[in-house]
Design a protein around this motif. Structure first.
Motif, PDB file in Angstrom:
ATOM      1  N   GLU A 285      -5.709   1.189  -4.701  1.00  0.00           N
ATOM      2  CA  GLU A 285      -5.659   2.056  -5.748  1.00  0.00           C
ATOM      3  C   GLU A 285      -5.528   3.567  -5.410  1.00  0.00           C
ATOM      4  N   HIS A 286      -6.012   4.012  -4.358  1.00  0.00           N
ATOM      5  CA  HIS A 286      -6.199   5.452  -4.064  1.00  0.00           C
ATOM      6  C   HIS A 286      -4.814   5.866  -3.088  1.00  0.00           C
TER       7      HIS A 286
ATOM      8  N   HIS B 264      -5.491   6.528 -11.075  1.00  0.00           N
ATOM      9  CA  HIS B 264      -5.115   6.348  -9.732  1.00  0.00           C
ATOM     10  C   HIS B 264      -3.485   6.494  -9.304  1.00  0.00           C
TER      11      HIS B 264
END
Length: 221
Positions: A215-216, A123
């Motif tokens: 995370e993204h 990520h």
């Protein structure tokens, strides 16, 4: 084939941590309405265009002349009348999301490390949209949309004194640009549905889990 192979070999990009259950607003109702209007009209235009372009070689031998004639007539009318909806909704989308898609320094790092994202699920930091989403936005939603719109309008209104040569050139530009658009759209659809765990919820419900956002899209989070 490439997308199918990637999914079979690596599967979707999954979250590293468990969802927290805390939901963050990701897309407003207006943004989702505009996006789905663009998406649905694009799919209708793409499918009807492919049938008109390749149907004589692929479908005609299978379904016969009568059904093929009915199908292509339907596709032609759908293509002609859905096109204005696509053009207007894309214009609204560009105005709505241009600011969030301005390139940042961290976008280039995301693009450079993209193989690690697909192959190892690494990520990478990004803003509201990641580097590849910005390439999709500026390269295709903006530039290629201009090409298919310009060439499509020439074909849609053949009563503006354009020559046959101009119509032929417009057809080539339209077909080539549309095929590239469709190919890239397949990747965009894959990433937004089964390619990334939890991504589809963003555009379906307008919210995302805190873990997914962290995370993204850590910079946006």
């Amino acid at each position: 084939a490439a997308i199918g192979a990637l999914y079979l070999v690596k599967g979707p990009v999954k979250l590293h941590d468990r969802p927290t259950g805390r939901l963050l607003p990701r897309f407003t109702t207006a943004e989702r309405v505009v996006h789905w209007t663009v998406a649905i009209s694009f799919c209708v235009l793409g499918l009807s265009g492919l049938i008109m372009l390749f149907g004589k070689h692929v479908l005609l031998p299978v379904i016969g002349y009568t059904l093929f004639a009915w199908l292509t007539a339907l596709c032609k009318n759908l293509h002609n009348f859905i096109a204005p909806m696509f053009i207007v909704s894309v214009l609204v989308m560009v105005v709505m999301w241009a600011k969030d898609n301005l390139p940042r320094s961290y976008d280039w790092r995301w693009i450079a490390n993209m193989p690690a994202f697909f192959l190892h699920g690494k990520h990478l930091p990004s803003g509201r949209f990641n580097g590849m989403e910005k390439v999709w936005f500026w390269g295709f939603v903006v530039v290629v949309s201009v090409v298919v719109t310009w060439s499509g309008l020439i074909l849609l209104f053949p009563n503006f004194d354009q020559t046959r040569a101009t119509m032929q050139d417009a057809w080539i530009w339209h077909a080539v640009a549309a095929l590239l658009y469709i190919a890239m759209a397949l990747g965009h659809i894959y990433m937004g549905t089964i390619g990334v765990e939890g991504a589809y919820r963003n555009m379906r419900e307008g919210v995302t889990d805190e873990t997914w956002a962290k995370e993204h899209h850590s910079i946006w989070y």
